[in-house]
Write an enzyme that holds these catalytic residues in place. Structure first.
Site, PDB file in Angstrom:
ATOM      1  N   SER A 124       2.488  -2.041  11.240  1.00 33.72           N
ATOM      2  CA  SER A 124       1.655  -0.880  10.911  1.00 33.72           C
ATOM      3  C   SER A 124       0.284  -1.016  11.544  1.00 33.72           C
ATOM      4  O   SER A 124      -0.235  -2.129  11.727  1.00 33.72           O
ATOM      5  CB  SER A 124       1.512  -0.826   9.390  1.00 33.72           C
ATOM      6  OG  SER A 124       0.483   0.059   9.020  1.00 33.72           O
TER       7      SER A 124
ATOM      8  N   TYR B  71      -0.780  -4.884   0.781  1.00 36.02           N
ATOM      9  CA  TYR B  71       0.257  -4.324   1.666  1.00 36.02           C
ATOM     10  C   TYR B  71      -0.021  -4.741   3.107  1.00 36.02           C
ATOM     11  O   TYR B  71       0.854  -5.262   3.812  1.00 36.02           O
ATOM     12  CB  TYR B  71       0.299  -2.793   1.542  1.00 36.02           C
ATOM     13  CG  TYR B  71       1.077  -2.134   2.653  1.00 36.02           C
ATOM     14  CD1 TYR B  71       2.457  -2.217   2.726  1.00 36.02           C
ATOM     15  CD2 TYR B  71       0.415  -1.417   3.666  1.00 36.02           C
ATOM     16  CE1 TYR B  71       3.165  -1.616   3.762  1.00 36.02           C
ATOM     17  CE2 TYR B  71       1.111  -0.814   4.698  1.00 36.02           C
ATOM     18  CZ  TYR B  71       2.487  -0.916   4.738  1.00 36.02           C
ATOM     19  OH  TYR B  71       3.182  -0.335   5.767  1.00 36.02           O
TER      20      TYR B  71
ATOM     21  N   LYS C 179       2.028  -7.224   6.074  1.00 37.99           N
ATOM     22  CA  LYS C 179       2.376  -6.899   7.470  1.00 37.99           C
ATOM     23  C   LYS C 179       1.801  -7.935   8.424  1.00 37.99           C
ATOM     24  O   LYS C 179       2.467  -8.386   9.372  1.00 37.99           O
ATOM     25  CB  LYS C 179       1.872  -5.495   7.831  1.00 37.99           C
ATOM     26  CG  LYS C 179       2.555  -4.371   7.093  1.00 37.99           C
ATOM     27  CD  LYS C 179       4.030  -4.248   7.475  1.00 37.99           C
ATOM     28  CE  LYS C 179       4.752  -3.198   6.677  1.00 37.99           C
ATOM     29  NZ  LYS C 179       6.215  -3.242   6.823  1.00 37.99           N
TER      30      LYS C 179
HETATM   31  P1  NAD Z   1      10.755   4.085   2.825  1.00 40.02           P
HETATM   32  O1  NAD Z   1      10.296   3.603   1.502  1.00 40.02           O
HETATM   33  O2  NAD Z   1      11.192   5.496   2.951  1.00 40.02           O
HETATM   34  O3  NAD Z   1      11.924   3.149   3.375  1.00 40.02           O
HETATM   35  C1  NAD Z   1      12.028   1.789   3.057  1.00 40.02           C
HETATM   36  C2  NAD Z   1      13.448   1.525   2.604  1.00 40.02           C
HETATM   37  O4  NAD Z   1      13.582   0.136   2.302  1.00 40.02           O
HETATM   38  C3  NAD Z   1      13.808   2.293   1.331  1.00 40.02           C
HETATM   39  O5  NAD Z   1      15.040   2.961   1.536  1.00 40.02           O
HETATM   40  C4  NAD Z   1      13.934   1.225   0.254  1.00 40.02           C
HETATM   41  O6  NAD Z   1      14.894   1.548  -0.718  1.00 40.02           O
HETATM   42  C5  NAD Z   1      14.309   0.003   1.074  1.00 40.02           C
HETATM   43  N1  NAD Z   1      13.907  -1.284   0.498  1.00 40.02           N
HETATM   44  C6  NAD Z   1      12.694  -1.631   0.009  1.00 40.02           C
HETATM   45  N2  NAD Z   1      12.703  -2.901  -0.412  1.00 40.02           N
HETATM   46  C7  NAD Z   1      13.955  -3.370  -0.179  1.00 40.02           C
HETATM   47  C8  NAD Z   1      14.599  -4.620  -0.387  1.00 40.02           C
HETATM   48  N3  NAD Z   1      13.934  -5.647  -0.947  1.00 40.02           N
HETATM   49  N4  NAD Z   1      15.889  -4.750  -0.019  1.00 40.02           N
HETATM   50  C9  NAD Z   1      16.558  -3.708   0.539  1.00 40.02           C
HETATM   51  N5  NAD Z   1      16.008  -2.512   0.761  1.00 40.02           N
HETATM   52  C10 NAD Z   1      14.727  -2.346   0.405  1.00 40.02           C
HETATM   53  O7  NAD Z   1       9.570   3.770   3.857  1.00 40.02           O
HETATM   54  P2  NAD Z   1       9.415   4.203   5.379  1.00 40.02           P
HETATM   55  O8  NAD Z   1       8.276   5.158   5.461  1.00 40.02           O
HETATM   56  O9  NAD Z   1      10.724   4.558   5.955  1.00 40.02           O
HETATM   57  O10 NAD Z   1       8.900   2.827   5.985  1.00 40.02           O
HETATM   58  C11 NAD Z   1       9.779   1.906   6.616  1.00 40.02           C
HETATM   59  C12 NAD Z   1       8.969   0.701   7.074  1.00 40.02           C
HETATM   60  O11 NAD Z   1       7.910   1.154   7.934  1.00 40.02           O
HETATM   61  C13 NAD Z   1       8.293  -0.058   5.927  1.00 40.02           C
HETATM   62  O12 NAD Z   1       8.364  -1.436   6.217  1.00 40.02           O
HETATM   63  C14 NAD Z   1       6.852   0.422   5.990  1.00 40.02           C
HETATM   64  O13 NAD Z   1       5.954  -0.548   5.503  1.00 40.02           O
HETATM   65  C15 NAD Z   1       6.668   0.636   7.482  1.00 40.02           C
HETATM   66  N6  NAD Z   1       5.587   1.599   7.805  1.00 40.02           N
HETATM   67  C16 NAD Z   1       5.631   2.851   7.260  1.00 40.02           C
HETATM   68  C17 NAD Z   1       4.574   3.745   7.528  1.00 40.02           C
HETATM   69  C18 NAD Z   1       4.573   5.123   6.924  1.00 40.02           C
HETATM   70  O14 NAD Z   1       3.502   5.752   6.880  1.00 40.02           O
HETATM   71  N7  NAD Z   1       5.705   5.670   6.471  1.00 40.02           N
HETATM   72  C19 NAD Z   1       3.508   3.356   8.357  1.00 40.02           C
HETATM   73  C20 NAD Z   1       3.515   2.073   8.898  1.00 40.02           C
HETATM   74  C21 NAD Z   1       4.567   1.195   8.611  1.00 40.02           C
HETATM   75  N1  UFG Z   2      -5.744  12.190   2.533  1.00 39.05           N
HETATM   76  C1  UFG Z   2      -6.334  13.178   1.759  1.00 39.05           C
HETATM   77  N2  UFG Z   2      -5.675  13.570   0.623  1.00 39.05           N
HETATM   78  C2  UFG Z   2      -4.481  13.029   0.237  1.00 39.05           C
HETATM   79  C3  UFG Z   2      -3.906  12.031   1.034  1.00 39.05           C
HETATM   80  C4  UFG Z   2      -4.566  11.624   2.184  1.00 39.05           C
HETATM   81  O1  UFG Z   2      -7.410  13.677   2.078  1.00 39.05           O
HETATM   82  O2  UFG Z   2      -3.952  13.420  -0.822  1.00 39.05           O
HETATM   83  C5  UFG Z   2      -6.418  11.779   3.782  1.00 39.05           C
HETATM   84  C6  UFG Z   2      -6.821  10.324   3.803  1.00 39.05           C
HETATM   85  O3  UFG Z   2      -8.109  10.150   3.228  1.00 39.05           O
HETATM   86  C7  UFG Z   2      -6.793  10.036   5.304  1.00 39.05           C
HETATM   87  C8  UFG Z   2      -5.664  10.926   5.823  1.00 39.05           C
HETATM   88  O4  UFG Z   2      -5.498  11.938   4.833  1.00 39.05           O
HETATM   89  O5  UFG Z   2      -7.993  10.440   5.911  1.00 39.05           O
HETATM   90  C9  UFG Z   2      -4.331  10.201   5.991  1.00 39.05           C
HETATM   91  O6  UFG Z   2      -4.013   9.512   4.777  1.00 39.05           O
HETATM   92  P1  UFG Z   2      -2.554   8.904   4.498  1.00 39.05           P
HETATM   93  O7  UFG Z   2      -2.573   8.336   3.126  1.00 39.05           O
HETATM   94  O8  UFG Z   2      -1.510   9.904   4.832  1.00 39.05           O
HETATM   95  O9  UFG Z   2      -2.430   7.766   5.608  1.00 39.05           O
HETATM   96  P2  UFG Z   2      -3.315   6.466   5.873  1.00 39.05           P
HETATM   97  O10 UFG Z   2      -3.837   6.575   7.275  1.00 39.05           O
HETATM   98  O11 UFG Z   2      -4.284   6.224   4.798  1.00 39.05           O
HETATM   99  O12 UFG Z   2      -2.231   5.314   5.784  1.00 39.05           O
HETATM  100  C10 UFG Z   2      -0.924   5.400   6.353  1.00 39.05           C
HETATM  101  C11 UFG Z   2       0.048   4.586   5.516  1.00 39.05           C
HETATM  102  C12 UFG Z   2      -0.311   3.134   5.594  1.00 39.05           C
HETATM  103  C13 UFG Z   2      -0.386   2.700   7.032  1.00 39.05           C
HETATM  104  C14 UFG Z   2      -1.328   3.591   7.812  1.00 39.05           C
HETATM  105  C15 UFG Z   2      -1.340   3.250   9.260  1.00 39.05           C
HETATM  106  O13 UFG Z   2      -0.001   5.017   4.151  1.00 39.05           O
HETATM  107  O14 UFG Z   2       0.675   2.383   4.958  1.00 39.05           O
HETATM  108  O15 UFG Z   2      -0.947   4.953   7.662  1.00 39.05           O
HETATM  109  O16 UFG Z   2      -0.055   3.235   9.746  1.00 39.05           O
HETATM  110  F1  UFG Z   2      -0.819   1.446   7.088  1.00 39.05           F
END
Ligand code: NAD
Ligand code: UFG
Length: 336
Positions: free
Chosen positions: A124, A148, A152
């Site tokens: 991330s 979190y 990572k």
């Molecule tokens: P998500 O929660 O939709 O998907 C994660 C999946 O992993 C879920 O289906 C959950 O049930 C499963 N899971 C969690 N813990 C588990 C375990 N111990 N064993 C087996 N399965 C398990 O999240 P996502 O948005 O698809 O994110 C996927 C990956 O990408 C995560 O590692 C997250 O940290 C990373 N990531 C997501 C974002 C974002 O904004 N969505 C940004 C950066 C990184």
């Molecule tokens: N925001 C609002 N209102 C809300 C939610 C978000 O104003 O209800 C704003 C936040 O302040 C920020 C922007 O929208 O300025 C984006 O916020 P998000 O929560 O959607 O995303 P972040 O950039 O804070 O974080 C996300 C994931 C993290 C990841 C990061 C970078 O939640 O896990 O992107 O990949 F690390």
């Protein structure tokens, strides 16, 4: 190739499953359904025209994961499984260390036992901490600002050490920026439990009338309109980045950290406007104080992905919003 996708029924995992399967890879999905629903498997079958083999397991069950790797003759793993809510991680750090750190350690032990050495890891942009300059390139110093993010960072470091221990390892840490949108069928998408933490799913629910108004966290940042700027990337572009990373790792050993973003930042108010245009629905909002831990701006330098993976994002903001809205309208969230 034969691939195992941990967290394969989650938001990013399910979209990546579509792309990898349609590219001809043979997939096995693994998930414990802690943050996804079994119904996703049926929806993937509808999109793909065939079912995907599935293992219901926790990645911390090393024996079961080892067995899955061996039984299916897996050649590479894409590791999505983990917890991802920043605020929750501050309240429950041990849960995050157990799921993300212990989970990855268990997976790596299983991979070692099964002699599988190719891994794409969901990292991330959070590993960059407070940006010291923009756009963020992969040389930017790394740090953690919450548990979190620390998971990572630690996982990236564990993977780095592992690759140094044995040249057989081929590891890509893909540093995602802000994934949004959905598959254009509307059958799969982002389906957060409870009140969404992230901007896009919250905006979608306001437009759909599920929530009264968006809270915009601060309008006094040093950005063009004062609201936070992020690099939103369509989840299907992100999924294609995984296909490109797997292809890259077929020819490269070692450890590689690569940004997956668009290189373009949009403010919260720009996102609201774009979503209103795509959905035809008003998105009410109130300006409230800043959310602790948020940074003003965060966007990627994407040259490394272009150079190494021959990949770049192609879908723009209107499509991200249209696809997220279609998924909402097809009632994807909260169905079964
Ligand atoms: P998500 O929660 O939709 O998907 C994660 C999946 O992993 C879920 O289906 C959950 O049930 C499963 N899971 C969690 N813990 C588990 C375990 N111990 N064993 C087996 N399965 C398990 O999240 P996502 O948005 O698809 O994110 C996927 C990956 O990408 C995560 O590692 C997250 O940290 C990373 N990531 C997501 C974002 C974002 O904004 N969505 C940004 C950066 C990184
Ligand atoms: N925001 C609002 N209102 C809300 C939610 C978000 O104003 O209800 C704003 C936040 O302040 C920020 C922007 O929208 O300025 C984006 O916020 P998000 O929560 O959607 O995303 P972040 O950039 O804070 O974080 C996300 C994931 C993290 C990841 C990061 C970078 O939640 O896990 O992107 O990949 F690390």
């Amino acid at each position: 190739m034969k691939l195992l996708l941990t967290g394969g029924t989650g938001f990013i995992g399910s979209h990546t499953a579509v792309v990898l399967s349609q590219a001809g890879h043979e997939l096995v999905l693994l998930d414990n359904f802690s943050n996804s629903k079994q119904a996703v498997l049926g929806r993937l079958e509808t999109i793909l025209g065939h079912a995907l083999p599935f293992v219901q397991a926790d990645v911390r069950d090393t024996a079961k994961v080892t067995q899955a790797l061996q039984t299916h003759g897996i050649q590479a793993v894409v590791h999505f499984a983990g917890l991802k809510a920043v605020g929750e991680s501050v309240a429950q750090p041990l849960n995050y260390f157990a799921n993300n750190l212990q989970g990855t350690l268990s997976l790596l032990q299983a991979m070692q036992a099964a002699q599988v050495h190719q891994l794409v890891f969901s990292s991330s942009a959070t590993v960059y901490g407070e940006p010291q300059y923009l756009p963020l390139d992969e040389q930017h110093p790394t740090s953690a600002t919450n548990p979190y993010g620390r998971t990572k960072l630690h996982i990236e470091e564990m993977l780095h050490d592992l690759s140094a221990s044995n040249p057989a390892w081929r590891i890509a840490c893909l540093r995602y920026f802000n994934p949004v949108g959905a598959h254009d069928s509307g059958l799969i998408g982002e389906d957060p439990n409870g009140i969404p933490n992230n901007l896009m799913p919250f905006v979608v629910q306001v437009a759909a009338g599920i929530r009264p108004a968006l809270q915009v966290f601060g309008n006094d940042y040093d950005t063009p309109d004062g609201t936070g700027v992020r690099d939103y990337i369509h989840v299907m572009d992100l999924a294609q980045g995984h296909l490109a990373a797997l292809h890259f790792l077929n020819a490269q050993t070692g450890w590689h950290a690569i940004n997956l973003g668009t290189g373009q930042g949009y403010s919260v108010l720009e996102m609201v406007k774009a979503f209103e245009a795509a959905s035809g629905k008003p998105v009410a909002f109130n300006i409230v104080p800043r959310r602790p831990g948020d940074v003003a701006s965060c966007y990627a330098k994407v040259d490394k992905a272009q150079a190494l993976l021959n990949w770049q994002a192609s879908r723009g903001l209107p499509q991200m919003c249209e696809d997220a809205w279609r998924a909402q309208q097809r009632n994807m969230p909260s169905t079964t």
